[in-house]
Design an enzyme around this catalytic site. Structure first.
Site, short mmCIF file in Angstrom:
data_model
loop_
_atom_site.label_atom_id
_atom_site.label_comp_id
_atom_site.label_asym_id
_atom_site.label_seq_id
_atom_site.Cartn_x
_atom_site.Cartn_y
_atom_site.Cartn_z
CB SER A 282 -26.72 12.23 1.33
OG SER A 282 -27.28 10.99 1.72
CE1 TYR B 232 -29.76 12.14 -3.16
CE2 TYR B 232 -29.05 10.42 -1.64
CZ TYR B 232 -29.43 11.73 -1.88
OH TYR B 232 -29.47 12.63 -0.84
#
Length: 249
Positions: free
Chosen positions: A146, A159
Site C-alpha cells: 500500500s 495498518y
C-alpha cells in the site's frame, strides 16, 4: 542497449485473497494473459465462481480454501497448486485486512488480526514457496502492500506498520535470493475493494468514505502486477507505486 522483451511464457500463479477486489482482478487479468491461476481465500463459494467463470472462458484455473494466518494451511495450498499444475512460478501475496482506528481506541484484537494477516500471512506464503522456487532455480514473489508502506496517517498507524513490514520483507527477500527469485512490491493508493467495509471505528470509517471519493479500480492494480510478471526474465521490477490521479495520498 537491447530493449527488454516481455516474457509471454505461461506460468503457474498462486494468488491469495483471490475471492474479491485486487485478488480477483489479478486472477482475471493473468488468466487472460494465458497463465495458469490457482486461487486461495477463505470464501470458497466466491473462489468457485471466479474459477468457474475463468474455466468456462477457456482459461486454466483451480482453487483451494486458504487461511494465510495458518502456516500449515498455506503450505498445503502451495502443495495443492503443485499437484494441480506441476510448478509454482509466481506467488501473489495479496490477502490483507484494514480495520483502521486511532491507537487510543485500544482495538487490540484488530491490531492482532492485521499483524496475523498482513505480516504473518506474507511470511507464511514466502516460507511455503521459497524452497520450491530455489530448487527449480526460478520464481517470483509479488507482495501487495500500500502507499501506507511509505507514509503514515491518523487511524492507520498499525495498518501502515504492517505494510512497512511487508516492504522490508520484500527487500530482504530480494537481497537474499541472489537473483534466483524475483521480487516485486506493488503499493496501491486507495483502491476499490471491500477492505473499508470492515472498519469498526465510526470516525475512521467516515474518514475513509471521504478518502475513497477518488479510487483506483482493482483492475488497475492487476495491470501493474501483470506488468511485473511479464517483464523480461533479466529484469526485476522491484517496486510499483500507483495512485488515482488527484489523490492527495
Amino acid at each position: 542497449m537491447s530493449t527488454p522483451i516481455p516474457d509471454r511464457t505461461p506460468k503457474t500463479v498462486l494468488i491469495t485473497g483471490a475471492s474479491s477486489g485486487i485478488g480477483e482482478a489479478t486472477a482475471r487479468r493473468l488468466a487472460a494473459d494465458g497463465h495458469r491461476v490457482f486461487l486461495g481465500a477463505r470464501r470458497t463459494d466466491r473462489l468457485a465462481r471466479v474459477a468457474g467463470e475463468l474455466t468456462a472462458a477457456g482459461a486454466t484455473a483451480a482453487f483451494r480454501s486458504l487461511d494465510v494466518t495458518d502456516a500449515a494451511d498455506t503450505a498445503a495450498f502451495v502443495a495443492a497448486a503443485r499437484d494441480a499444475f506441476g510448478t509454482v512460478d509466481v506467488l501473489v501475496n495479496n490477502a490483507g485486512v484494514m480495520p483502521l482506528s486511532p491507537l487510543a481506541a485500544g482495538r487490540t484484537e484488530e491490531w492482532d488480526r492485521m499483524v496475523d494477516v498482513n505480516i504473518r500471512g506474507v511470511l507464511h506464503g514466502i516460507d511455503a514457496v521459497l524452497p520450491v522456487m530455489l530448487r527449480q532455480g526460478s520464481g517470483h514473489v509479488v507482495n501487495v502492500a500500500s502507499v501506507g508502506a511509505y507514509e503514515v496517517s491518523p487511524t492507520a498507524a498499525v495498518y501502515c506498520a504492517s505494510k512497512f513490514a511487508v516492504r522490508a520483507v520484500t527487500e530482504g527477500l530480494r537481497q537474499e535470493s541472489g537473483g534466483t527469485v524475483r521480487t516485486t512490491l506493488v503499493s496501491p493508493g486507495v483502491t476499490e475493494s471491500e477492505l473499508a467495509d470492515h472498519i469498526t471505528d465510526d470516525d475512521a470509517r467516515e474518514a475513509m468514505r471521504t478518502y475513497r471519493a477518488v479510487a483506483l479500480p482493482a483492475a488497475a492494480v492487476a495491470d501493474a502486477i501483470a506488468y511485473a510478471v511479464s517483464a523480461d526474465p533479466g529484469v526485476d521490477v522491484n517496486e510499483i507505486v500507483l495512485r488515482p490521479v488527484g489523490s492527495a495520498q
